[in-house]
Write an enzyme that holds these catalytic residues in place. Sequence first.
Site, PDB file in Angstrom:
ATOM      1  N   LEU A 236       0.799  -1.272   0.243  1.00 30.17           N
ATOM      2  CA  LEU A 236      -0.128   0.148   0.028  1.00 30.17           C
ATOM      3  C   LEU A 236       1.207   1.356   0.048  1.00 30.17           C
ATOM      4  O   LEU A 236       1.921   1.471   0.854  1.00 30.17           O
ATOM      5  CB  LEU A 236      -1.080  -0.122   1.527  1.00 30.17           C
ATOM      6  N   ASP A 237       0.410   2.378  -1.067  1.00 27.56           N
ATOM      7  CA  ASP A 237       1.375   3.220  -1.154  1.00 27.56           C
ATOM      8  C   ASP A 237       3.081   3.340  -1.062  1.00 27.56           C
ATOM      9  O   ASP A 237       3.401   4.640  -1.253  1.00 27.56           O
ATOM     10  CB  ASP A 237       0.836   4.170   0.001  1.00 27.56           C
ATOM     11  N   GLU A 238       3.522   2.463  -1.640  1.00 31.13           N
ATOM     12  CA  GLU A 238       4.325   2.043  -2.148  1.00 31.13           C
ATOM     13  C   GLU A 238       5.605   1.823  -3.189  1.00 31.13           C
ATOM     14  O   GLU A 238       6.243   1.884  -3.274  1.00 31.13           O
ATOM     15  CB  GLU A 238       4.890   0.599  -1.106  1.00 31.13           C
TER      16      GLU A 238
END
Length: 293
Positions: A236-238
């Site tokens: 997530l969000d990486e």
Amino acid sequence: MNPSTTDRPTGPCVLTLSCPDVPGIVRSVSGFLFDQGHTILESQQFSDPESGTFFLRVGFAPADGGGAEVEPLRAAFADVATEYAMTWKIVSADEPTRVLVMVSREAHCLNELLFRNSVGDLNLDVAAVVSNHTDLRHVAERFEVPFHHIPVTAATKREAEAALLDLVADLGVELVVLARYMQILSDDLCKQLEGRAINIHHSMLPSFKGARPYHQAHQRGVKVIGATAHYVTSDLDEGPIIEQQIAEVNHAMSPAALVARGRGTEARALLHAVRWHTENRVLLNGGRTVVLR
């Protein structure tokens, strides 16, 4: 490589590639284009010393001013690509990218993409708008884009994602854009869309990941807020970052004021990211993104 289904003559074309960095790549590519009767219109290249990877983007067109046939070019270039172990693609620069946009209830990013596309600032063929709510149906209809409501609950998440993948396949979608779609995608869906899904996160990643980033920023007393457009991954969000935008804020602004200020950064960041991807200027290098401008 994702071959096009068309072999009709086109205008300018774009070749993007990455491969191990060894001598002779540029000479071989330019020699190939010369032998095929093409002239180079623009060229950007980058050698990454950390990974030993070479990146190249070349815009080209027939020297006689006629049209290029993409499929024969792809077939002819295969030998060059094999010699240098290239990951590559050749596409028509004029051919619009088939896009599906996903939204929830925030309209600003969707509005920006559809408006910019309607006036020619983007070269998209928007196949559909998909949402887990019906709030933004009117926006899609205003731009004459088909709207699909796929509700999502914890109990129906698997079925909803299967329906989305069916749409992507049935509509021939090349790029999925999460324009403030406020659902976390499953690991399996992220893998299915790897390299062809872009998300907008309302913070300057890697700061303030996850939910309510503007509230996190307010609590920390930041002096700038931002938005980050990145490729979707199961982390997530990486995902690899494509574009970031910032806006100045101050201590007197409430979380709601930060949200309002941030809408512009989100819309701009996503717009630029989509443009760069569809113009074939974004090349992935593992966890790093190389944007050839």
